[in-house]
Design an enzyme around this catalytic site. Structure first.
Site, PDB file in Angstrom:
ATOM      1  CB  CYS A 260      49.599  29.432 -26.637  1.00 27.75           C
ATOM      2  SG  CYS A 260      48.460  28.482 -27.697  1.00 27.75           S
TER       3      CYS A 260
ATOM      4  CB  CYS B  64      58.561  29.966 -14.492  1.00 31.77           C
ATOM      5  SG  CYS B  64      58.597  30.459 -16.230  1.00 31.77           S
TER       6      CYS B  64
END
Length: 485
Positions: free
Chosen positions: A423, A418
């Protein structure tokens, strides 16, 4: 916000931070909320499998995987001003290996727990229930069948609920009618793209957690009789016997220097387990490993010229190749590969060259005689050789294939899944479409808020095969068609 509610919220968040480590609980910085990761304790020899009639299911069906760990359930929550005196926490519950229907059942039970604790803090009770009772509550036993829910269906439901709420107000009659018809809670998110990626994520997570557990335990080395942490030890894959790396390093070096490259067996008497080349490479120096690799190859070719090694790092077992052919199939992992380039078998097509080998290939071609040049052109293709000669280095790769984290600037490449990204450097959530930072308390609000530019685009530009969705979702579609008639 009353002083009593604020004090209760602060005390609860402080208590959770003291009970759980940073990997399990993180407090949001900008709002009263946070994120909890619930790691379930699985029974021994817990197995997962896939079945179904879609193409993707058929590719994975018939295989059972024994695992020790499953990816965590993630509870993102935000505390309203009148919590806990009046209102419950707003939350989303996401997980990779539970279907939207199963996640919705958990959301409903969390609502019931709030009703039981109304007027009191409830987050710890929620976390304890999810950790200790999820498997029992959902009747999950081994072997457990992995399922996927229709994200397209969930998005249509979210759109219908948003439009109903806009017309009649949140909690209006139309919104209530929609809620009564749906079996999937909008707070339940199965954040995985497909069954194949789900299986790989589970296996990767299981291996990482097993390694982490091994590294944190103490083991008695049977050679030096010293207790050492698993991070300083290594085990043989077949027999699981554990020795410290220092002893194995000395043992391997002596054998390699003596030319006994086929005698890197487990030191346990009568144990036939053999160290893999990857394990040897990890322990010995580069020049010594080069000698080991050369002697091993030479000794193997002297005995049997049609034997190659499986190129997968986790396998590397010897494989017989067919006479006169370039294809070999590993009998252990069933990986079919080309015996020349060691990549996936490509038939009559030229061997592909990885980016790391382009420079070496260019140098080898420039220094080769005419016969060697013809061989390289036949093996890799003249076009590939020409490309290797023209390209000096792989520049601008990051600019073309990655985006920078909006928080720390770490380059991130999106492979699949998705558009809610994490990060790997600072663990900040951000949107892959607009590259905006997302709230840790509720990262999915960015995709469910009708005012957001990325509303209903959680799986935008993701190729989703509709054949994989559950029969229960298809039955819902049939029911809706009957209602329309």
């Amino acid at each position: 916000m009353s002083a009593e509610d604020l004090e209760a919220q602060e005390d609860e968040l402080l208590a959770l931070a003291s009970i759980y480590d940073a990997d399990e609980f993180r407090k949001a910085e900008s709002v009263q909320g946070g994120e909890t990761r619930i790691y379930l304790d699985l029974p021994q020899n817990f197995k997962i499998f896939v079945s179904g009639n879609s193409n993707e299911s058929l590719q994975n069906s018939g295989f059972e995987y024994t695992i020790c760990f499953l990816p965590p359930l993630v509870l993102n929550f935000e505390l309203p001003p009148d919590y806990p005196s009046s209102s419950p926490p707003s939350f989303t519950l996401s997980g990779k290996w539970l279907s939207p229907t199963q996640l919705s059942a958990l959301c409903k039970h969390l609502d019931n727990l709030w009703e039981e604790h109304r007027g009191r803090v409830v987050l710890f009770a929620w976390m304890q229930f999810l950790k200790e009772e999820t498997l029992t509550y959902l009747n999950i036993v081994s072997p457990f069948e992995l399922k996927m829910g229709s994200q397209k269906k969930v998005q249509r439901r979210a759109t219908a609920q948003a439009s109903s709420s806009t017309e009649l107000g949140v909690g209006g009659a139309a919104a209530a009618d929609v809620d009564q018809e749906e079996t999937v809670d909008e707070r339940a998110v199965q954040d995985v793209e497909s069954l194949s990626s789900l299986i790989q994520e589970i296996l990767d997570f299981n291996q990482a957690r097993q390694t982490k557990c091994f590294n944190s335990k103490l083991f008695l080395c049977s050679i030096c009789f010293c207790e050492k942490l698993g991070s300083d030890c290594m085990y043989f894959l077949e027999c699981k016997h554990v020795y410290c790396k220092a002893c194995l390093k000395d043992y391997f070096e002596i054998q390699i220097k003596d030319g006994q490259v086929k005698c890197l067996n487990c030191p346990e008497p009568q144990c036939p387990s053999v160290a893999t080349p990857g394990q040897v490479k990890e322990l010995v120096e580069a020049d010594l490993f080069a000698r080991y690799d050369r002697l091993l190859l030479q000794s193997t070719l002297d005995l049997m010229a049609d034997v190659v090694y499986c190129p997968r790092p986790c396998c590397q077992l010897p494989v017989m190749q067919e006479p006169g052919g370039t294809m070999a199939i590993c009998s252990s992992c069933n990986f079919a590969f080309c015996t020349l380039c060691r990549l996936t078998y490509h038939g009559l097509s030229p061997c592909k060259v990885t980016a790391e080998k382009l420079i070496d290939l260019r140098n080898e071609y420039l220094q080769a005689d005419e016969a060697t040049k013809r061989f390289l052109e036949q093996r890799y293709g003249k076009r590939v050789i020409q490309k290797a000669l023209e390209e000096m280095e792989s520049k601008d790769w990051l600019e073309k294939n990655s985006k920078s984290c909006p928080c720390c600037g770490t380059p991130i490449q999106k492979l699949d899944g998705c558009n809610k990204m994490t990060c790997t450097g600072c663990m900040q959530y951000f949107c892959w479409i607009c590259m905006g930072s997302l709230s840790r308390a509720n990262p999915y609000r960015h995709f469910t808020d009708s005012e957001s530019p990325c509303f209903n685009r959680l799986f935008h530009a993701v190729d989703i095969n509709g054949d994989m969705w559950e029969d229960e979702i298809e039955e819902d579609d049939d029911d809706e068609d009957d209602d329309d008639d």
